[in-house]
Scaffold this active site. Structure first.
Site, PDB file in Angstrom:
ATOM      1  N   SER A 188     -13.969  -0.104  -3.563  1.00 23.90           N
ATOM      2  CA  SER A 188     -13.488   1.112  -2.929  1.00 23.90           C
ATOM      3  C   SER A 188     -13.643   2.233  -3.952  1.00 23.90           C
ATOM      4  CB  SER A 188     -12.039   0.906  -2.474  1.00 23.90           C
ATOM      5  OG  SER A 188     -11.612   1.980  -1.698  1.00 23.90           O
TER       6      SER A 188
ATOM      7  N   ASP B 142      -7.486  -4.258   0.116  1.00 26.74           N
ATOM      8  CA  ASP B 142      -8.513  -4.932   0.916  1.00 26.74           C
ATOM      9  C   ASP B 142      -9.329  -5.860   0.012  1.00 26.74           C
ATOM     10  OD1 ASP B 142     -10.038  -5.520   3.142  1.00 26.74           O
ATOM     11  OD2 ASP B 142     -11.354  -3.773   2.934  1.00 26.74           O
TER      12      ASP B 142
ATOM     13  N   HIS C 294     -15.842   0.955   0.872  1.00 23.42           N
ATOM     14  CA  HIS C 294     -15.104   1.844   1.779  1.00 23.42           C
ATOM     15  C   HIS C 294     -15.780   3.199   1.776  1.00 23.42           C
ATOM     16  CE1 HIS C 294     -11.237  -0.702   1.115  1.00 23.42           C
ATOM     17  NE2 HIS C 294     -12.091  -1.269   1.940  1.00 23.42           N
TER      18      HIS C 294
END
Lengths: 276, 186
Positions: free
Chosen positions: B12, B132, B39
């Site tokens: 991310s 995540d 992401h």
């Protein structure tokens, strides 16, 4: 989940798919498996069901329970003006051509809860075409059709919808299209007064009209190549010559037999036009 | 050493630079397919694949649905879709609910990879301000695959690596250079 358990789980889902077809007449055999398995797992977790056996008992003893299962298994996540570049292209490249027809017929196939439908209707209204357009909005799922008809969407999506509206060439104040109330947005029902809603299953139902434009975005990603082929042939048979077909940003007609009947007019936004 | 047939990388905030630094060291003939889930901002037209194309010797493509997974490729998860893998080693895309506030979600792809490639999966989780990827990494580990986490001390944002170390305590913690060396050795 461990692979051994996962294999057993997947076999049980295959059994469920067969039984659903027998009992309810919904055929999921042509659906991509990775997504179906994931949706069933998710359903089990969300409903606190301990086993596939519990799920089967619930699904086959109660048609209403099956309806809610159906709604969860078929993905109904959507948003207004998803991919603004697509809507901008529709506005610039497709609607001017459609405006040459006295009456326009559009099929929104797999319209889900209606966010795309309302986005489309807003475009048509701003381009002066809404009055002479009839939109057929269909989905496999009756529950979502009912929601689409209401045109009430959660306000937490408003920022994204608003920026999407302007990025897709919106000409007015976006606020003029809805009333905000209790965390929801109620869109003007005049936008869908020429919309016909009805259940249609792309996997099993046949052609019902001829359209100038078919929108089917992010539905085919859930289908196997075989079922996609069948649906493309259904679309081909449901379009006027020189009609347009719009797919999702990551979906393509190019691998299909039907591609011979279409030219791609916007590769980035997956808009096709029927040649013959 | 065990046979690795698929490498899945998640990141991310800070994940772009970290993944570039690993992947730029891989030669054009690198045989194991790499899937990269970062992401991204949705509805924001960024040519992520173009960035990697310029910097990597390997072929780079943004994932299209039904694409067959093959070696010599780095596959980039598209914005606003989850990436799943079918048994026949093709990609499926999915626009269902966000997972961990993200779509694409790293957990979704890691879990799907573990279900198809089993012990042949190597999962690598990089820098990020999210949780995540941890559950997905656990799934990879449980099925005999390799779970690798970027050293939190080195990561631009350490939330994601630390969360993974919490949830998968027996993962391998490595810095970017070691991860690259490791990939070159398999």
């Amino acid at each position: 989940m461990k692979l051994e358990d996962n294999n057993i789980f997947e076999q049980e889902v295959e059994g469920l798919i067969r039984d659903i077809n027998t009992s309810y007449g919904y055929d999921f055999s042509g659906y991509s498996r990775a997504s179906i398995y994931r949706r069933v797992k998710r359903f089990l977790t969300n409903k606190n069901l301990n086993s596939m056996r519990d799920l089967k008992i619930a699904v086959f003893s109660d048609p209403f329970y099956f309806e809610s299962f159906l709604q969860e298994i078929t993905v109904n996540v959507t948003e207004m003006f998803r991919d603004p570049a697509f809507f901008l292209s529709l506005r610039k490249n497709v609607l001017p051509i459609l405006s040459t027809y006295p009456h326009i017929k559009i099929w929104d196939a797999g319209c889900s809860t209606g966010e795309e439908l309302f986005s489309l209707a807003i475009l048509l209204q701003e381009e002066g075409l809404l009055e002479r357009t009839r939109i057929y909005a269909t989905d496999i799922n009756q529950k979502v059709l009912k929601k689409a008809k209401e045109g009430i969407f959660p306000a937490n999506q408003l920022a994204a919808s608003t920026s999407g509206y302007y990025a897709s060439g919106g000409k007015k104040e976006f606020t003029s299209y809805y009333i905000s109330n209790y965390g929801n947005l109620k869109f003007n029902s005049s936008l869908i007064k020429n919309v016909i809603f009805y259940p249609h299953n792309l996997a099993t139902d046949s052609s019902f009209n001829e359209f100038h434009l078919i929108l089917c975005r992010n539905v085919l990603i859930y289908f196997t190549s075989e079922l996609q082929e069948k649906v493309f042939s259904l679309f081909n048979g449901s379009q006027v010559r020189l009609g347009y077909l719009a797919l999702g940003k990551k979906e393509t007609l190019s691998m299909s037999e039907a591609s011979k009947s279409y030219n791609i007019i916007d590769k980035e936004n997956r808009i096709y036009r029927k040649t013959s | 050493m065990q046979n690795i047939n698929l490498i899945v990388i998640g990141g991310s905030w800070g994940g772009l630079q970290a993944s570039l630094s690993i992947l730029s060291g891989l030669p054009a003939g690198f045989k194991i397919p790499v899937i990269l889930v970062l992401h991204r901002l949705k509805n924001y037209e960024s040519d992520l694949a173009g960035v990697y194309k310029n910097k990597l010797a390997l072929n780079v493509m943004e994932i299209e649905e039904k694409e067959k997974i093959s070696g010599n490729y780095v596959y980039i998860a598209p914005s606003n879709y989850h990436v799943l893998i079918e048994k026949d080693q093709t990609f499926s895309l999915d626009v269902s609910e966000y997972e961990n506030y993200s779509r694409p979600s790293i957990d979704v792809t890691f879990t799907s990879a573990a279900e198809v490639y089993g012990a042949g999966t190597a999962g690598i989780l990089l820098s990020g301000a999210s949780r995540d990827g941890s559950k997905g990494l656990k799934n990879i580990k449980e099925n005999g695959g390799l779970s690798i986490v970027q050293d939190p001390e080195e990561a631009e944002v350490d939330t994601m690596p630390r969360s993974a170390i919490d949830i998968v305590p027996d993962c391998s913690v490595m810095n970017l250079k070691s991860i690259q060396e490791f990939l070159l050795s398999i």
